[in-house]
Scaffold this motif. Structure first.
Motif, PDB file in Angstrom:
ATOM      1  N   UNK A  74      24.877  44.326  47.078  1.00 55.76           N
ATOM      2  CA  UNK A  74      24.516  44.614  48.474  1.00 55.76           C
ATOM      3  C   UNK A  74      23.304  43.850  48.984  1.00 55.76           C
ATOM      4  N   UNK A  75      22.365  43.507  48.079  1.00 59.83           N
ATOM      5  CA  UNK A  75      21.173  42.781  48.527  1.00 59.83           C
ATOM      6  C   UNK A  75      21.407  41.276  48.630  1.00 59.83           C
ATOM      7  N   UNK A  76      22.653  40.847  48.351  1.00 60.34           N
ATOM      8  CA  UNK A  76      22.990  39.431  48.483  1.00 60.34           C
ATOM      9  C   UNK A  76      22.895  38.631  47.208  1.00 60.34           C
ATOM     10  N   UNK A  77      22.309  39.185  46.158  1.00 55.75           N
ATOM     11  CA  UNK A  77      22.232  38.467  44.890  1.00 55.75           C
ATOM     12  C   UNK A  77      23.617  38.375  44.253  1.00 55.75           C
ATOM     13  N   UNK A  78      23.807  37.336  43.462  1.00 54.22           N
ATOM     14  CA  UNK A  78      25.122  37.076  42.882  1.00 54.22           C
ATOM     15  C   UNK A  78      25.034  36.915  41.373  1.00 54.22           C
ATOM     16  N   UNK A  79      26.070  37.340  40.709  1.00 52.05           N
ATOM     17  CA  UNK A  79      26.266  37.050  39.288  1.00 52.05           C
ATOM     18  C   UNK A  79      27.653  36.444  39.169  1.00 52.05           C
ATOM     19  N   UNK A  80      27.685  35.126  39.061  1.00 49.08           N
ATOM     20  CA  UNK A  80      28.946  34.407  39.082  1.00 49.08           C
ATOM     21  C   UNK A  80      29.146  33.612  37.804  1.00 49.08           C
ATOM     22  N   UNK A  81      30.382  33.542  37.346  1.00 54.69           N
ATOM     23  CA  UNK A  81      30.755  32.764  36.173  1.00 54.69           C
ATOM     24  C   UNK A  81      31.617  31.593  36.646  1.00 54.69           C
ATOM     25  N   UNK A  82      31.218  30.381  36.286  1.00 53.39           N
ATOM     26  CA  UNK A  82      31.987  29.194  36.680  1.00 53.39           C
ATOM     27  C   UNK A  82      33.267  29.134  35.849  1.00 53.39           C
ATOM     28  N   UNK A  83      34.402  29.115  36.537  1.00 52.72           N
ATOM     29  CA  UNK A  83      35.691  29.046  35.863  1.00 52.72           C
ATOM     30  C   UNK A  83      36.233  27.628  35.785  1.00 52.72           C
ATOM     31  N   UNK A  84      35.829  26.778  36.715  1.00 52.28           N
ATOM     32  CA  UNK A  84      36.341  25.420  36.674  1.00 52.28           C
ATOM     33  C   UNK A  84      35.856  24.586  37.845  1.00 52.28           C
ATOM     34  N   UNK A  85      35.902  23.268  37.654  1.00 54.77           N
ATOM     35  CA  UNK A  85      35.667  22.299  38.721  1.00 54.77           C
ATOM     36  C   UNK A  85      36.980  21.550  38.894  1.00 54.77           C
ATOM     37  N   UNK A  86      37.630  21.777  40.026  1.00 53.82           N
ATOM     38  CA  UNK A  86      39.002  21.321  40.198  1.00 53.82           C
ATOM     39  C   UNK A  86      39.172  20.426  41.420  1.00 53.82           C
ATOM     40  N   UNK A  87      40.144  19.529  41.332  1.00 54.14           N
ATOM     41  CA  UNK A  87      40.489  18.657  42.450  1.00 54.14           C
ATOM     42  C   UNK A  87      41.821  19.117  43.039  1.00 54.14           C
ATOM     43  N   UNK A  88      41.888  19.153  44.362  1.00 53.66           N
ATOM     44  CA  UNK A  88      43.138  19.523  45.013  1.00 53.66           C
ATOM     45  C   UNK A  88      44.161  18.405  44.813  1.00 53.66           C
ATOM     46  N   UNK A  89      45.363  18.768  44.425  1.00 59.95           N
ATOM     47  CA  UNK A  89      46.429  17.791  44.258  1.00 59.95           C
ATOM     48  C   UNK A  89      47.597  18.057  45.203  1.00 59.95           C
ATOM     49  N   UNK A  90      47.674  19.289  45.721  1.00 59.03           N
ATOM     50  CA  UNK A  90      48.785  19.613  46.615  1.00 59.03           C
ATOM     51  C   UNK A  90      48.396  20.824  47.454  1.00 59.03           C
ATOM     52  N   UNK A  91      48.620  20.750  48.754  1.00 57.86           N
ATOM     53  CA  UNK A  91      48.315  21.857  49.651  1.00 57.86           C
ATOM     54  C   UNK A  91      49.511  22.117  50.557  1.00 57.86           C
ATOM     55  N   UNK A  92      49.890  23.386  50.642  1.00 61.23           N
ATOM     56  CA  UNK A  92      50.999  23.770  51.528  1.00 61.23           C
ATOM     57  C   UNK A  92      50.499  24.821  52.503  1.00 61.23           C
ATOM     58  N   UNK A  93      50.692  24.566  53.806  1.00 65.18           N
ATOM     59  CA  UNK A  93      50.270  25.495  54.850  1.00 65.18           C
ATOM     60  C   UNK A  93      51.501  26.020  55.570  1.00 65.18           C
ATOM     61  N   UNK A  94      51.688  27.321  55.544  1.00 64.73           N
ATOM     62  CA  UNK A  94      52.835  27.961  56.179  1.00 64.73           C
ATOM     63  C   UNK A  94      52.330  28.826  57.339  1.00 64.73           C
ATOM     64  N   UNK A  95      52.681  28.435  58.559  1.00 65.92           N
ATOM     65  CA  UNK A  95      52.257  29.208  59.725  1.00 65.92           C
ATOM     66  C   UNK A  95      53.448  29.853  60.437  1.00 65.92           C
ATOM     67  N   UNK A  96      54.500  30.131  59.660  1.00 64.76           N
ATOM     68  CA  UNK A  96      55.720  30.692  60.249  1.00 64.76           C
ATOM     69  C   UNK A  96      55.598  32.176  60.580  1.00 64.76           C
TER      70      UNK A  96
END
Length: 203
Positions: free
Chosen positions: A35-57
């Motif tokens: 709630x105070x804005x502090x974070x405890x995060x674990x890095x899972x990966x550094x990834x590059x986008x290879x494919x993106x699909x956008x569906x606005x139907x």
């Protein structure tokens, strides 16, 4: 590698082009935001986008993002000309040279070894990453990109260490759910658990 599915009420065309275009790099993290804005995060990966699909139907936008780690990008760096590695060359040096010459942007963190390799001839158009993986295996090493995008070369894990903590599935269990996956592919016979707790020093 992996994929993420998002549902957004609105996507600005410029944002869509800038943020979702293949080739962009993102970090994936998981953890807690207090709630105070502090974070405890674990890095899972550094990834590059290879494919993106956008569906606005339908209502809003359903966006599916497929991403891979840097190994995918290195694999696309095919040799521009035939390369020969002389017999007796230090294997770690051979891997380091192949990566430096063909993917100089890769940050390397290698464990050294005295092992040498036999003569190796790579033809024009060869997959650099596949060749490096093959060399690493000859000395019992693993070559991979860690969650921070650093290329690591280190001895392969053959014996599992003593667990930091164990979990017993009973009436006092704290896990809300457990996901299972089965595959015919090669995999280590082990269980990996991601912990998210302020008292968990080794998630």
């Amino acid at each position: 590698s992996g994929n993420i599915t998002l549902h957004l009420e609105e996507v600005h065309p410029i944002e869509q082009n800038r943020l979702l275009f293949p080739g962009n790099t993102y970090t994936v993290e998981r953890g807690l935001v207090f709630p105070d804005g502090t974070e405890e995060l674990i890095r899972l990966g550094t990834l590059m986008l290879v494919d993106t699909r956008v569906d606005d139907s339908g209502d809003g936008y359903n966006i599916r993002i497929d991403a891979k780690d840097y190994a995918h990008e290195v694999s696309k760096s095919k040799l521009a000309s035939a390369t020969s590695i002389a017999a007796g060359t230090n294997t770690v040096d051979a891997i380091r040279t192949l990566l430096s010459n063909n993917a100089p942007w890769v940050v390397q963190e290698f464990v050294e070894s005295d092992e040498t390799c036999s003569k190796m001839v790579l033809t024009e158009g060869s997959d650099v990453w596949a060749a490096c993986i093959k060399l690493a295996k000859t000395i019992g090493f693993d070559l991979f990109f860690d969650p921070y995008g650093v290329c690591k070369l280190q001895p392969a894990v053959t014996d599992l260490a003593t667990p930091v903590w164990t979990y017993k599935d009973d009436d006092d269990s704290m896990f809300m759910y457990i996901n299972s996956a089965y595959s015919e592919g090669e995999a280590l016979s082990q269980l990996t658990v991601t912990g998210e707790s302020t008292d968990n020093a080794a998630p």
